[in-house]
Design a protein around this motif. Structure first.
Motif, PDB file in Angstrom:
ATOM      1  N   LYS A  26     -43.721  24.891  47.242  1.00 53.71           N
ATOM      2  CA  LYS A  26     -43.116  25.545  48.413  1.00 53.71           C
ATOM      3  C   LYS A  26     -42.405  24.539  49.315  1.00 53.71           C
ATOM      4  CE  LYS A  26     -44.335  28.274  52.505  1.00 53.71           C
ATOM      5  NZ  LYS A  26     -45.461  28.909  53.242  1.00 53.71           N
ATOM      6  N   LYS A  27     -43.088  23.439  49.657  1.00 52.15           N
ATOM      7  CA  LYS A  27     -42.482  22.428  50.517  1.00 52.15           C
ATOM      8  C   LYS A  27     -43.075  21.058  50.196  1.00 52.15           C
ATOM      9  CE  LYS A  27     -41.526  21.339  55.380  1.00 52.15           C
ATOM     10  NZ  LYS A  27     -41.714  21.758  56.791  1.00 52.15           N
ATOM     11  N   LEU A  28     -42.216  20.063  50.030  1.00 53.60           N
ATOM     12  CA  LEU A  28     -42.662  18.697  49.777  1.00 53.60           C
ATOM     13  C   LEU A  28     -42.288  17.818  50.956  1.00 53.60           C
ATOM     14  CD1 LEU A  28     -43.873  16.593  47.745  1.00 53.60           C
ATOM     15  CD2 LEU A  28     -41.496  16.117  47.056  1.00 53.60           C
ATOM     16  N   LEU A  29     -43.295  17.214  51.569  1.00 47.17           N
ATOM     17  CA  LEU A  29     -43.073  16.244  52.642  1.00 47.17           C
ATOM     18  C   LEU A  29     -43.116  14.849  52.033  1.00 47.17           C
ATOM     19  CD1 LEU A  29     -45.634  17.682  55.237  1.00 47.17           C
ATOM     20  CD2 LEU A  29     -43.183  18.158  55.138  1.00 47.17           C
ATOM     21  N   THR A  30     -42.189  13.985  52.393  1.00 44.37           N
ATOM     22  CA  THR A  30     -42.205  12.617  51.869  1.00 44.37           C
ATOM     23  C   THR A  30     -42.096  11.623  53.017  1.00 44.37           C
ATOM     24  OG1 THR A  30     -39.799  12.560  51.537  1.00 44.37           O
ATOM     25  CG2 THR A  30     -41.146  13.302  49.684  1.00 44.37           C
ATOM     26  N   THR A  31     -42.848  10.541  52.905  1.00 46.09           N
ATOM     27  CA  THR A  31     -42.813   9.471  53.900  1.00 46.09           C
ATOM     28  C   THR A  31     -42.764   8.131  53.193  1.00 46.09           C
ATOM     29  OG1 THR A  31     -45.243   9.332  54.021  1.00 46.09           O
ATOM     30  CG2 THR A  31     -44.145  10.811  55.584  1.00 46.09           C
ATOM     31  N   ASN A  32     -42.371   7.091  53.922  1.00 42.39           N
ATOM     32  CA  ASN A  32     -42.339   5.742  53.365  1.00 42.39           C
ATOM     33  C   ASN A  32     -42.909   4.776  54.400  1.00 42.39           C
ATOM     34  OD1 ASN A  32     -41.312   3.016  52.604  1.00 42.39           O
ATOM     35  ND2 ASN A  32     -40.353   4.183  50.964  1.00 42.39           N
ATOM     36  N   ALA A  33     -43.929   4.034  53.996  1.00 44.70           N
ATOM     37  CA  ALA A  33     -44.640   3.147  54.916  1.00 44.70           C
ATOM     38  C   ALA A  33     -43.930   1.821  55.141  1.00 44.70           C
ATOM     39  CB  ALA A  33     -46.057   2.883  54.395  1.00 44.70           C
ATOM     40  N   GLN A  34     -42.876   1.547  54.373  1.00 44.70           N
ATOM     41  CA  GLN A  34     -42.110   0.304  54.553  1.00 44.70           C
ATOM     42  C   GLN A  34     -43.012  -0.934  54.518  1.00 44.70           C
ATOM     43  OE1 GLN A  34     -38.673   0.373  54.768  1.00 44.70           O
ATOM     44  NE2 GLN A  34     -38.800   2.576  54.492  1.00 44.70           N
TER      45      GLN A  34
END
Length: 360
Positions: free
Chosen positions: A104-112
Motif C-alpha cells: 500500500k505505501k512504502l516509506l524510505t529513509t537514509n541515515a547517511q
C-alpha cells in the motif's frame, strides 16, 4: 557459501530455505555503472536449512497483529548514502519488490552513515504509521532505542545485510544476509590460488563497529594461517569501505612496504582505490600486486575482465524479493529462521566476462 550460484530465478520457495549463523552487510562504494545490474542473473538464493534452524519465529510468538502487506505501510531504513553500488541496488530492489507485490505505501529513509539519524529515521517512520520495518543496520550495536520503539508499537523488524546484537524473535524477527566469515575464507582461498600461497599481503579493513569487518577479517586471516603459511600478512589498515580512503591508505603502504605482492580489500571500492594507487606508483595491479575483494560490483568485475583484478567474492544486495517473501510467510503464520543465509557466487578470470551482466 562454497556453492556458486547456478540459478538466477526469483523462486520464493528456494529463497526462503535458509539458516546458518552469520552476519551480513556490505560497504560503501562511490561510483557505479548500472548499479542494479541484471536482476535476472543476480537474484538472491538462500542456503538449505540445517540443524541450526531451531523452531524459528512465528507471528504469534512475536506478538504482532496479522497484516496484509497490500493494505499496509512498510518502512525501509537504509544506513548509508545511495552513492555506491551496493546501497543503490539494495534500495532499488526493496522499492521494486514493494511495487511488484502491491504494498500500500512504502516509506524510505537514509541515515547517511549516522547512527543517531538511523534511530530517529525509524522512530519517524513509526510515527507515520509504519506497520512493518525492513532495516539495513549501520552498526551491529546502538539501534536499541529504535528497536524498543518498534516493539512498543508491536511493529515487526526484519534486518538485512548486517546483523544486530539483539535477541531474535523479540527485538527483531530475523536476519537476512551473507556469511561474512565464510566470505573472508573464500577470499583467502582465492588469494592463495592467485599467489601460489606465497608473498606479502596487505588487508584493507572495512569500517569498525560492525560484524562485517570483524568476520571478513577473521575468515581471511584464519584461512591464510591454516592453508598458506608462506603468505605473510604484513599490514592491516582501515579504509572505511570507501574508494577514496582505500586509495589514501594504499599510497603510504606502497612507500613503507614496497615488497607487498597482494591486497585483500574487504569491499570492492577499497580494492578499486588500491588499483588507482598502484597505477600511480608505476605498479601493475592484477600482475605485480594481486587483488582480491568482496562485493561483486560491476566496476570490480570489469577490472577483472581488464586484467587489473584477480578475484571477487560476491555479497548480493538485491534483498527485495527475499525480504518481502519472508514478510509474507511471517504473516501467513510460518516460522522464520533466525538467520536466512545467502549463497553468494564468486568471480574470477575464467567467468568474469560472461558474468558481468549479473554484477551490480
Amino acid at each position: 557459501m562454497m556453492i556458486q550460484r547456478r540459478s538466477r530465478t526469483l523462486a520464493v520457495a528456494c529463497v526462503l530455505a535458509a539458516t546458518t549463523l552469520a552476519a551480513a552487510g556490505c560497504a560503501k562504494s562511490e561510483t557505479s555503472n548500472n548499479a542494479g545490474g541484471d536482476s535476472s542473473q543476480g537474484a538472491q538464493e538462500a542456503k538449505t536449512p540445517d540443524s541450526s534452524s531451531g523452531s524459528g519465529c512465528k507471528l504469534e510468538t512475536y506478538g504482532a497483529p496479522k497484516l496484509d502487506l497490500k493494505d499496509a505501510v512498510v518502512g525501509f531504513s537504509q544506513s548509508e548514502k545511495e552513492a555506491n553500488p551496493f546501497r543503490i541496488a539494495e534500495t532499488q530492489s526493496i522499492k521494486d519488490e514493494a511495487k511488484k507485490i502491491g504494498v500500500k505505501k512504502l516509506l524510505t529513509t537514509n541515515a547517511q552513515s549516522q547512527l543517531s539519524k538511523q534511530i530517529s529515521d525509524i522512530q519517524d517512520m513509526l510515527s507515520q504509521g509504519a506497520q512493518f520495518l525492513i532495516v539495513a543496520p549501520l552498526n551491529s550495536d546502538g539501534l536499541e532505542p529504535a528497536l524498543k520503539a518498534a516493539a512498543a508499537k508491536k511493529v515487526p523488524v526484519l534486518t538485512i545485510d548486517r546483523k544486530v546484537n539483539s535477541t531474535a524473535c523479540k527485538d527483531y524477527v530475523a536476519f537476512l544476509g551473507s556469511d561474512f566469515v565464510e566470505q573472508g575464507k573464500r577470499a583467502a582461498d582465492a588469494m592463495i590460488k592467485v599467489t601460489g600461497g606465497k608473498g606479502k599481503v596487505a588487508i584493507l579493513l572495512g569500517a569498525s563497529g560492525n560484524n562485517v569487518t570483524t568476520d571478513r577479517t577473521k575468515g581471511f586471516v584464519d584461512q591464510v594461517k591454516a592453508e598458506a603459511p608462506g603468505l605473510e600478512i604484513v599490514a592491516q589498515q582501515t579504509g572505511e569501505f570507501a574508494r577514496d580512503k582505500g586509495q589514501q591508505v594504499m599510497e603510504p603502504l606502497i612507500q613503507s612496504k614496497p615488497d607487498i605482492t597482494a591486497v585483500y580489500a574487504e569491499n570492492d571500492e577499497m580494492g578499486l582505490g588500491a588499483v588507482t594507487a598502484l597505477k600511480a606508483a608505476g605498479k601493475k595491479p592484477g600482475k605485480d600486486v594481486k587483488i582480491v575483494s568482496v562485493d561483486g560490483t560491476r566496476n570490480a568485475v570489469q577490472a577483472l575482465v581488464n586484467g587489473e583484478y584477480n578475484a571477487v567474492i560476491e555479497s548480493n544486495p538485491r534483498f527485495g524479493p527475499l525480504a518481502f517473501a519472508t514478510a509474507q510467510k511471517f504473516y501467513a503464520g510460518e516460522a522464520i529462521p533466525e538467520n536466512v543465509i545467502l549463497t553468494d557466487r564468486e568471480y574470477d578470470e575464467a567467468n568474469a566476462e560472461e558474468s558481468l551482466g549479473g554484477a551490480y
